[in-house]
Design a protein around this motif. Sequence first.
Motif, PDB file in Angstrom:
ATOM      1  N   TRP A   1       0.948  -1.086   0.126  1.00  0.00           N
ATOM      2  CA  TRP A   1      -0.181   0.031   0.047  1.00  0.00           C
ATOM      3  C   TRP A   1       0.865   1.207   0.195  1.00  0.00           C
ATOM      4  CZ3 TRP A   1      -5.024   1.323  -0.812  1.00  0.00           C
ATOM      5  CH2 TRP A   1      -5.489   2.628  -0.443  1.00  0.00           C
ATOM      6  N   ALA A   2       1.963   1.337   1.066  1.00  0.00           N
ATOM      7  CA  ALA A   2       2.784   2.498   0.859  1.00  0.00           C
ATOM      8  C   ALA A   2       3.548   2.662  -0.302  1.00  0.00           C
ATOM      9  CB  ALA A   2       3.703   2.091   1.916  1.00  0.00           C
ATOM     10  N   ILE A   3       4.010   1.635  -0.930  1.00  0.00           N
ATOM     11  CA  ILE A   3       4.806   1.843  -2.107  1.00  0.00           C
ATOM     12  C   ILE A   3       3.910   2.156  -3.419  1.00  0.00           C
ATOM     13  CG2 ILE A   3       6.425   0.611  -3.843  1.00  0.00           C
ATOM     14  CD1 ILE A   3       7.940  -0.334  -1.334  1.00  0.00           C
ATOM     15  N   LEU A   4       2.776   1.392  -3.601  1.00  0.00           N
ATOM     16  CA  LEU A   4       1.829   1.627  -4.791  1.00  0.00           C
ATOM     17  C   LEU A   4       0.887   2.713  -4.735  1.00  0.00           C
ATOM     18  CD1 LEU A   4       0.565  -2.225  -5.169  1.00  0.00           C
ATOM     19  CD2 LEU A   4       2.507  -0.820  -6.746  1.00  0.00           C
TER      20      LEU A   4
ATOM     21  N   CYS B   1       3.703   6.153  -2.775  1.00  0.00           N
ATOM     22  CA  CYS B   1       4.799   6.405  -3.655  1.00  0.00           C
ATOM     23  C   CYS B   1       4.257   6.175  -5.124  1.00  0.00           C
ATOM     24  CB  CYS B   1       5.947   5.225  -3.091  1.00  0.00           C
ATOM     25  SG  CYS B   1       6.639   5.690  -1.565  1.00  0.00           S
ATOM     26  N   MET B   2       3.258   6.054  -5.432  1.00  0.00           N
ATOM     27  CA  MET B   2       2.642   5.960  -6.971  1.00  0.00           C
ATOM     28  C   MET B   2       3.389   4.887  -7.722  1.00  0.00           C
ATOM     29  SD  MET B   2       2.829  10.138  -7.236  1.00  0.00           S
ATOM     30  CE  MET B   2       2.007  10.321  -8.717  1.00  0.00           C
ATOM     31  N   ALA B   3       3.627   3.932  -7.254  1.00  0.00           N
ATOM     32  CA  ALA B   3       4.204   2.811  -7.916  1.00  0.00           C
ATOM     33  C   ALA B   3       3.272   2.092  -8.757  1.00  0.00           C
ATOM     34  CB  ALA B   3       4.988   1.900  -7.085  1.00  0.00           C
ATOM     35  N   SER B   4       2.156   2.418  -8.604  1.00  0.00           N
ATOM     36  CA  SER B   4       0.656   1.947  -9.330  1.00  0.00           C
ATOM     37  C   SER B   4       0.877   1.975 -10.687  1.00  0.00           C
ATOM     38  CB  SER B   4      -0.524   2.468  -8.824  1.00  0.00           C
ATOM     39  OG  SER B   4      -0.544   3.854  -8.976  1.00  0.00           O
ATOM     40  N   PHE B   5       1.635   3.227 -11.142  1.00  0.00           N
ATOM     41  CA  PHE B   5       1.885   3.433 -12.409  1.00  0.00           C
ATOM     42  C   PHE B   5       2.812   2.410 -12.919  1.00  0.00           C
ATOM     43  CE2 PHE B   5       5.099   4.649 -15.654  1.00  0.00           C
ATOM     44  CZ  PHE B   5       4.455   5.359 -16.715  1.00  0.00           C
ATOM     45  N   HIS B   6       3.845   1.650 -12.283  1.00  0.00           N
ATOM     46  CA  HIS B   6       4.773   0.662 -12.843  1.00  0.00           C
ATOM     47  C   HIS B   6       3.894  -0.678 -12.955  1.00  0.00           C
ATOM     48  CE1 HIS B   6       7.294   3.547 -10.849  1.00  0.00           C
ATOM     49  NE2 HIS B   6       8.218   3.284 -11.767  1.00  0.00           N
ATOM     50  N   LEU B   7       3.025  -0.919 -11.855  1.00  0.00           N
ATOM     51  CA  LEU B   7       2.231  -2.296 -11.806  1.00  0.00           C
ATOM     52  C   LEU B   7       1.115  -2.221 -13.048  1.00  0.00           C
ATOM     53  CD1 LEU B   7       1.065  -4.567 -10.387  1.00  0.00           C
ATOM     54  CD2 LEU B   7      -0.433  -3.233  -9.329  1.00  0.00           C
ATOM     55  N   ALA B   8       0.652  -0.881 -13.250  1.00  0.00           N
ATOM     56  CA  ALA B   8      -0.321  -0.811 -14.438  1.00  0.00           C
ATOM     57  C   ALA B   8       0.493  -0.877 -15.672  1.00  0.00           C
ATOM     58  CB  ALA B   8      -0.873   0.395 -14.507  1.00  0.00           C
ATOM     59  N   PHE B   9       1.388  -0.549 -15.878  1.00  0.00           N
ATOM     60  CA  PHE B   9       2.359  -0.975 -16.999  1.00  0.00           C
ATOM     61  C   PHE B   9       2.740  -2.467 -17.144  1.00  0.00           C
ATOM     62  CE2 PHE B   9       6.432  -1.777 -19.293  1.00  0.00           C
ATOM     63  CZ  PHE B   9       6.333  -1.271 -20.281  1.00  0.00           C
ATOM     64  N   VAL B  10       3.208  -2.898 -16.085  1.00  0.00           N
ATOM     65  CA  VAL B  10       3.598  -4.181 -16.202  1.00  0.00           C
ATOM     66  C   VAL B  10       2.206  -5.287 -16.654  1.00  0.00           C
ATOM     67  CG1 VAL B  10       4.131  -6.264 -14.999  1.00  0.00           C
ATOM     68  CG2 VAL B  10       5.625  -4.181 -14.674  1.00  0.00           C
TER      69      VAL B  10
ATOM     70  N   SER C   1      12.075  -4.367 -15.519  1.00  0.00           N
ATOM     71  CA  SER C   1      12.716  -3.046 -14.817  1.00  0.00           C
ATOM     72  C   SER C   1      11.647  -2.287 -14.364  1.00  0.00           C
ATOM     73  CB  SER C   1      13.380  -2.132 -15.954  1.00  0.00           C
ATOM     74  OG  SER C   1      14.507  -2.718 -16.767  1.00  0.00           O
ATOM     75  N   LEU C   2      10.524  -2.272 -14.630  1.00  0.00           N
ATOM     76  CA  LEU C   2       9.240  -1.567 -14.337  1.00  0.00           C
ATOM     77  C   LEU C   2       8.702  -2.327 -13.059  1.00  0.00           C
ATOM     78  CD1 LEU C   2       8.139   1.224 -15.242  1.00  0.00           C
ATOM     79  CD2 LEU C   2       9.564   0.121 -16.780  1.00  0.00           C
ATOM     80  N   TRP C   3       8.994  -3.750 -12.766  1.00  0.00           N
ATOM     81  CA  TRP C   3       8.480  -4.315 -11.868  1.00  0.00           C
ATOM     82  C   TRP C   3       9.577  -4.153 -10.448  1.00  0.00           C
ATOM     83  CZ3 TRP C   3       4.216  -6.951 -10.707  1.00  0.00           C
ATOM     84  CH2 TRP C   3       4.215  -7.844  -9.713  1.00  0.00           C
ATOM     85  N   THR C   4      10.489  -3.479 -10.699  1.00  0.00           N
ATOM     86  CA  THR C   4      11.449  -3.241  -9.550  1.00  0.00           C
ATOM     87  C   THR C   4      10.741  -2.762  -8.356  1.00  0.00           C
ATOM     88  OG1 THR C   4      13.267  -2.797 -10.830  1.00  0.00           O
ATOM     89  CG2 THR C   4      13.664  -2.277  -8.738  1.00  0.00           C
ATOM     90  N   PRO C   5       9.869  -1.563  -8.114  1.00  0.00           N
ATOM     91  CA  PRO C   5       9.195  -1.323  -7.018  1.00  0.00           C
ATOM     92  C   PRO C   5       8.511  -2.224  -6.266  1.00  0.00           C
ATOM     93  CG  PRO C   5       9.188   0.525  -8.732  1.00  0.00           C
ATOM     94  CD  PRO C   5       9.574  -0.795  -9.240  1.00  0.00           C
ATOM     95  N   ILE C   6       7.574  -2.933  -7.213  1.00  0.00           N
ATOM     96  CA  ILE C   6       6.874  -3.891  -6.618  1.00  0.00           C
ATOM     97  C   ILE C   6       7.516  -5.244  -5.919  1.00  0.00           C
ATOM     98  CG2 ILE C   6       4.759  -5.339  -7.286  1.00  0.00           C
ATOM     99  CD1 ILE C   6       5.393  -2.787  -9.421  1.00  0.00           C
ATOM    100  N   SER C   7       8.569  -5.684  -6.568  1.00  0.00           N
ATOM    101  CA  SER C   7       9.297  -6.742  -6.146  1.00  0.00           C
ATOM    102  C   SER C   7      10.174  -6.386  -4.911  1.00  0.00           C
ATOM    103  CB  SER C   7      10.381  -7.056  -7.326  1.00  0.00           C
ATOM    104  OG  SER C   7      11.308  -6.123  -7.403  1.00  0.00           O
ATOM    105  N   TYR C   8      10.273  -5.040  -4.649  1.00  0.00           N
ATOM    106  CA  TYR C   8      10.834  -4.385  -3.595  1.00  0.00           C
ATOM    107  C   TYR C   8      10.045  -4.526  -2.474  1.00  0.00           C
ATOM    108  CZ  TYR C   8      13.130  -1.277  -0.331  1.00  0.00           C
ATOM    109  OH  TYR C   8      13.854  -0.656   0.678  1.00  0.00           O
ATOM    110  N   ALA C   9       8.882  -4.064  -2.886  1.00  0.00           N
ATOM    111  CA  ALA C   9       7.621  -4.001  -1.850  1.00  0.00           C
ATOM    112  C   ALA C   9       7.118  -5.692  -1.219  1.00  0.00           C
ATOM    113  CB  ALA C   9       6.362  -3.431  -2.227  1.00  0.00           C
ATOM    114  N   ILE C  10       7.189  -6.369  -2.087  1.00  0.00           N
ATOM    115  CA  ILE C  10       7.130  -7.961  -1.897  1.00  0.00           C
ATOM    116  C   ILE C  10       8.253  -8.644  -1.114  1.00  0.00           C
ATOM    117  CG2 ILE C  10       6.492 -10.267  -2.738  1.00  0.00           C
ATOM    118  CD1 ILE C  10       5.148  -8.515  -4.975  1.00  0.00           C
ATOM    119  N   ASP C  11       9.388  -8.358  -1.434  1.00  0.00           N
ATOM    120  CA  ASP C  11      10.507  -8.756  -0.892  1.00  0.00           C
ATOM    121  C   ASP C  11      11.690  -8.082  -0.700  1.00  0.00           C
ATOM    122  OD1 ASP C  11      12.236 -11.098   0.247  1.00  0.00           O
ATOM    123  OD2 ASP C  11      12.686 -11.665  -1.754  1.00  0.00           O
ATOM    124  N   PRO C  12      11.469  -7.157   0.393  1.00  0.00           N
ATOM    125  CA  PRO C  12      12.702  -6.384   0.458  1.00  0.00           C
ATOM    126  C   PRO C  12      13.873  -6.805   0.949  1.00  0.00           C
ATOM    127  CG  PRO C  12      10.964  -5.904   2.232  1.00  0.00           C
ATOM    128  CD  PRO C  12      10.634  -6.843   1.355  1.00  0.00           C
TER     129      PRO C  12
END
Length: 788
Positions: free
Chosen positions: A659-662, A665-674, A719-730
């Motif tokens: 929730w915090a990152i998506l 921190c607006m990483a929802s853009f990255h998730l939408a692209f992926v 590459s665009l998956w990086t923020p999501i993967s970081y949130a899942i498994d920091p």
Amino acid sequence: MKGQQEEYGEMVEIDVLPRPPQHYYQYDQPNSPHHNPYQHPDSDTSSSYRRRSPQELMSPSRPHRVPSDDYGSPGWPSPVASRPNSQLYLGEYGYDSRPSTPPQLRSPRPGAPFMHTNSSSFDSRPNFDSRPQTPMNQSHLSLAGLLPNGPAPMLDKDWVKPGTIARLHDRDDADIWKGWRRNFFKFTPFLTFFNMALYLLYLGLRIFCVISAQATYGTTYAAAWIFIAVEIAVAIPSMMHNFWTMWALKKRRRAKLRLTGYDVPTVDVFITCCGEDDDVILDTVRAACDIDYPRDRFRVLLLDDAKSKSLEEAVNNLSVSMYHNLYYLARTKIPGQPHHFKAGNLNYGLEQTHLLPGGAGQYMAALDADMIPEKDWLRAVLPHLMADPKMALACPPQLFYNTPPSDPLAQSLDFFVHVIEPIKDALGVAWCTGSGYVVRREALDEIGNFPLGSLAEDVATSTMMLGKGWKTAYIHEPLQFGTVPDDYASHLKQRTRWAIGTVDTAFKLNFCLWGDKVRQMTFAQRFSGFLYASLSLYTLLLTISLFAIPIILVMGKPLVAYANDDQLRWLIWACFAATMANRLCEFALFIPAGYHTGQRGSRYQLWMSPYIALCIVRAFILPKWLGGQAQAFKPTGSLDSKLNERDAVRRKNMLRRLWAILVNCMASFHLAFVYLTLVAVVITSYRCFFTQTGARNIITCLLTHAFWPPLTFLFIVSSLWTPISYAIDPPDVPEREQLLDRDSKTHVAHPTRKSKKIAFAGQAAWFEFEYTFATAYTILIFVVSFIF
């Protein structure tokens, strides 16, 4: 935030303090007010006072000594030599550096006068002349005569003479990387040229085939044109870096030097802080006070912009009990008046040095609050300034000791500090790295001290110095280690601040292309200033182009157009040649920083682009009434507490992190692209399997619609998956104390050997597998092209 917006927009013009004439004086008369009673015992103590030429001063018949030709008095009060029972200290290299403590130097009163400058210009020149009115304030005297005639195999005690500059090696980075890596890196300019030539030929062939297909079939292949544009957009940053890298053909000749002996320049060491943890700041303070340098020749000034009472008390206790050359200073911030961030804090420190006993030091050095210097920091950097009278600033790389395994967010800066900066240094374009640098006070005066109104005062300072004809140097030695931000939001704020500051400085200096402020820049310096500002602006186009691929795939249009099978075969062969050349070029180029470091940097350019583009739009395009704001990225919403992402025990649960990152921190853009890209690939693959007949037609359809080598969509998606993967498994990072070796008596701490290196972990292995798979796929398609 309103106050920050107002002061950020202050930068308008740049004025320059007049440069005083060059004089070289030697003061030997004991009764002279400028006589130095603290000079080395081996120095000449003639009782005459007269002006001498630079040639006479550099005569080998006189013992070597460091003239007091810069700022401040030749010596500060109560040196070691005047006190009984002083202990001599043999430094790391066996010479006498005498870092004994002089009598207590009292810190200024909390209410010490501060001359506030309310300027509206970019440099906001102070309304005072920071140079002491003394003929000793010149720094043009070349000390090249102090350099030994030839490189020494080692810093031998019998060979070194007090007050000299020892040459340890012909290369300052001799201990960082060597052997076959250095020999192979010599081919980088040629491999880069070969790579760029093949890629341009490939693009030319692609364009020719699209035109030919349109003429043959009488239709327009809009999707193919868009795909070509996307490929070019993604490749342009790499091509610009490659073009810059070709200049590595110019060999870098920066020797590894050490300043030896007791007769060394006086230095004011500034440590800037603003709300960091006391423990972090105090570790930097202790290490700075404990460097291998005579303690009566340097002072450490902690410039606290947060006015922390606990920090003030701790520093004052250290000053009384152990380090009498340590000061705590905190400026007064008047509400409603701009305080100019770090640049204002540094300029306040410059002013206050003239009020301290003995006046200002001959040189000024700066450390960030978390940057722990190595013991030989000053002795390694200062010689490069002393040996060249036109050298304004010398800086080492910013290195880190808490970088997580695999460095998923590319926080280490290794590619920049180990590849880009040495190339820039060879071309005379070294940037100020923001910490660990040493600067000549005269050069600071000429540009009006640190430029105000910028979020990147370090880049602005070095750029303006180059524009005035000064030189800057990059010292490629591991001389300081700090900490990277330990959470995702802080990392975004740091990097977007750098980008905005670089672009803002470029706008004020006309992208270093014309104007009085950059009149004395060389072509390489102008090109560098233009290039790195343009790369930040380029993120706007890159972000827009990213969504072109999934849109084309959803439409079911081919990405590659051709008129006949022969053209398709030539396209495959050209793609194979360009891909293999690019892989070989990357391997050679990334050698100084490490292969995986370079790959992380390439992915970082993609996933970070939306953030930088958003901040640039807000800062330079949108008006305030539409949400424009001159600031770095700021997460939306608020968090009740830190996520503690890298603490295996205290980190928040995965849903909270997502929730915090998506959202915040607006990483929802990255998730939408992926998500959109993967759905598009599935849809277009389905069409190929159910609309085509025969293996050859199915393979050709898949190849030209989604799976054109080297699988560009896969690299972009990962590459665009990086923020999501970081949130899942920091990543897990140990407590900071576990990364330090601390002296039990003095409490001085330095990073452990292991903590200075980035550990290899699963994420790096996964990305390497992805790269290997894409390369193998390209080779497979190349082979299949001969069969079908």
